[in-house]
Scaffold this motif. Structure first.
Motif, short mmCIF file in Angstrom:
data_model
loop_
_atom_site.label_atom_id
_atom_site.label_comp_id
_atom_site.label_asym_id
_atom_site.label_seq_id
_atom_site.Cartn_x
_atom_site.Cartn_y
_atom_site.Cartn_z
N GLY A 257 -43.73 49.56 34.10
CA GLY A 257 -43.38 48.62 33.04
C GLY A 257 -43.50 47.16 33.40
O GLY A 257 -43.16 46.29 32.59
N ALA A 258 -43.98 46.84 34.59
CA ALA A 258 -44.12 45.44 34.98
C ALA A 258 -45.26 44.78 34.21
O ALA A 258 -46.35 45.34 34.13
N VAL A 259 -44.98 43.61 33.67
CA VAL A 259 -46.02 42.83 32.99
C VAL A 259 -46.40 41.59 33.79
O VAL A 259 -47.41 40.96 33.51
N ARG A 260 -45.55 41.22 34.75
CA ARG A 260 -45.85 40.13 35.67
C ARG A 260 -45.63 40.62 37.09
O ARG A 260 -44.58 41.17 37.41
N LEU A 261 -46.61 40.39 37.92
CA LEU A 261 -46.52 40.76 39.34
C LEU A 261 -46.56 39.48 40.16
O LEU A 261 -47.38 38.60 39.89
N PHE A 262 -45.69 39.41 41.14
CA PHE A 262 -45.60 38.23 41.99
C PHE A 262 -45.85 38.60 43.44
O PHE A 262 -45.63 39.73 43.85
N LEU A 263 -46.28 37.62 44.20
CA LEU A 263 -46.33 37.74 45.64
C LEU A 263 -46.29 36.33 46.22
O LEU A 263 -46.56 35.35 45.53
N GLU A 264 -45.91 36.27 47.46
CA GLU A 264 -45.86 34.99 48.14
C GLU A 264 -46.52 35.16 49.49
O GLU A 264 -46.38 36.19 50.13
N MET A 265 -47.25 34.13 49.90
CA MET A 265 -47.95 34.20 51.19
C MET A 265 -47.86 32.86 51.91
O MET A 265 -47.64 31.83 51.29
N ARG A 266 -48.04 32.94 53.20
CA ARG A 266 -48.10 31.74 54.04
C ARG A 266 -49.41 31.02 53.76
O ARG A 266 -50.47 31.64 53.64
N ASP A 267 -49.37 29.69 53.62
CA ASP A 267 -50.57 28.90 53.44
C ASP A 267 -51.54 29.19 54.58
O ASP A 267 -51.16 29.19 55.75
N GLY A 268 -52.78 29.47 54.25
CA GLY A 268 -53.78 29.77 55.25
C GLY A 268 -53.93 31.24 55.57
O GLY A 268 -54.78 31.62 56.38
N ASN A 269 -53.14 32.10 54.94
CA ASN A 269 -53.23 33.54 55.17
C ASN A 269 -54.59 34.04 54.65
O ASN A 269 -54.96 33.77 53.51
N SER A 270 -55.29 34.78 55.49
CA SER A 270 -56.63 35.26 55.11
C SER A 270 -56.59 36.26 53.95
O SER A 270 -57.62 36.52 53.34
N ALA A 271 -55.42 36.79 53.61
CA ALA A 271 -55.31 37.74 52.50
C ALA A 271 -55.44 37.06 51.13
O ALA A 271 -55.54 37.75 50.12
N GLU A 272 -55.47 35.74 51.10
CA GLU A 272 -55.57 35.05 49.82
C GLU A 272 -56.78 35.51 49.02
O GLU A 272 -56.71 35.69 47.79
N SER A 273 -57.91 35.73 49.67
CA SER A 273 -59.10 36.17 48.94
C SER A 273 -58.88 37.55 48.30
O SER A 273 -59.38 37.80 47.19
N LEU A 274 -58.12 38.42 48.96
CA LEU A 274 -57.80 39.73 48.38
C LEU A 274 -56.95 39.55 47.12
O LEU A 274 -57.22 40.17 46.09
N TYR A 275 -55.95 38.71 47.19
CA TYR A 275 -55.08 38.48 46.04
C TYR A 275 -55.86 37.90 44.87
O TYR A 275 -55.69 38.33 43.72
N ARG A 276 -56.71 36.95 45.15
CA ARG A 276 -57.50 36.34 44.07
C ARG A 276 -58.50 37.34 43.49
O ARG A 276 -58.76 37.32 42.28
N LYS A 277 -59.03 38.21 44.32
CA LYS A 277 -59.96 39.25 43.86
C LYS A 277 -59.32 40.10 42.76
O LYS A 277 -60.00 40.53 41.83
#
Length: 152
Positions: free
Chosen positions: A101-121
């Protein structure tokens, strides 16, 4: 016999660089797992659920409230990175959270974390920044970046 907490901690210990202080202790993960609305996913070396008695290659841990869910942790053992396991975990996290039932998903990451591209994907957008959130011992503090994905 290994249990799921052992599997999570095996990946956590291998994947998180202690210099950033992002890893959780066994007690913190164990406490989270018994809380209502806390969920986890495990991935074996091929991305599917690990077989009985096998270590996990990756995991995701999340917490839901009302119509939102937050990805608290996601990690892939460095020995198994580059095989698409992180993508499989992200896709499974999004699908299962939305099924709950989630309509908004959140996450937080450290600036410069290489996983950012995965999240944006997967469509996560940057919606905030916490200045100097991650303290690295004697190193320069790093910002935390908050991302959100709205159900389409």
């Amino acid at each position: 016999m290994i249990d799921d907490l052992d599997r999570i901690m095996h990946v956590m210990d291998a994947a998180f660089d202690p210099a950033y202080g992002e890893a959780w202790s066994r007690g913190q993960v164990g406490d989270a797992l018994v809380m209502p609305n806390t969920y986890y996913l495990l991935a074996g070396i091929d991305g599917s659920d690990p077989q009985e008695g096998q270590q996990a290659a990756g995991f995701a841990l999340s917490r839901g409230a009302a119509d939102e869910e937050e990805l608290l942790l996601i990690a892939v053992d460095p020995a198994h990175q580059g095989k698409g396991i992180g993508s499989i975990l992200m896709q499974r996290f999004i699908e299962t959270a939305q099924d709950r039932g989630a309509v908004r998903l959140f996450l937080e990451m450290r600036d410069g974390n290489s996983a950012e591209s995965l999240y944006r994907k997967y469509g996560f957008d940057n919606v905030g920044r916490r200045k100097h959130y991650y303290r690295r011992g004697m190193g320069t503090p790093l910002d935390a970046i908050t991302f959100v994905l709205h159900k389409k």
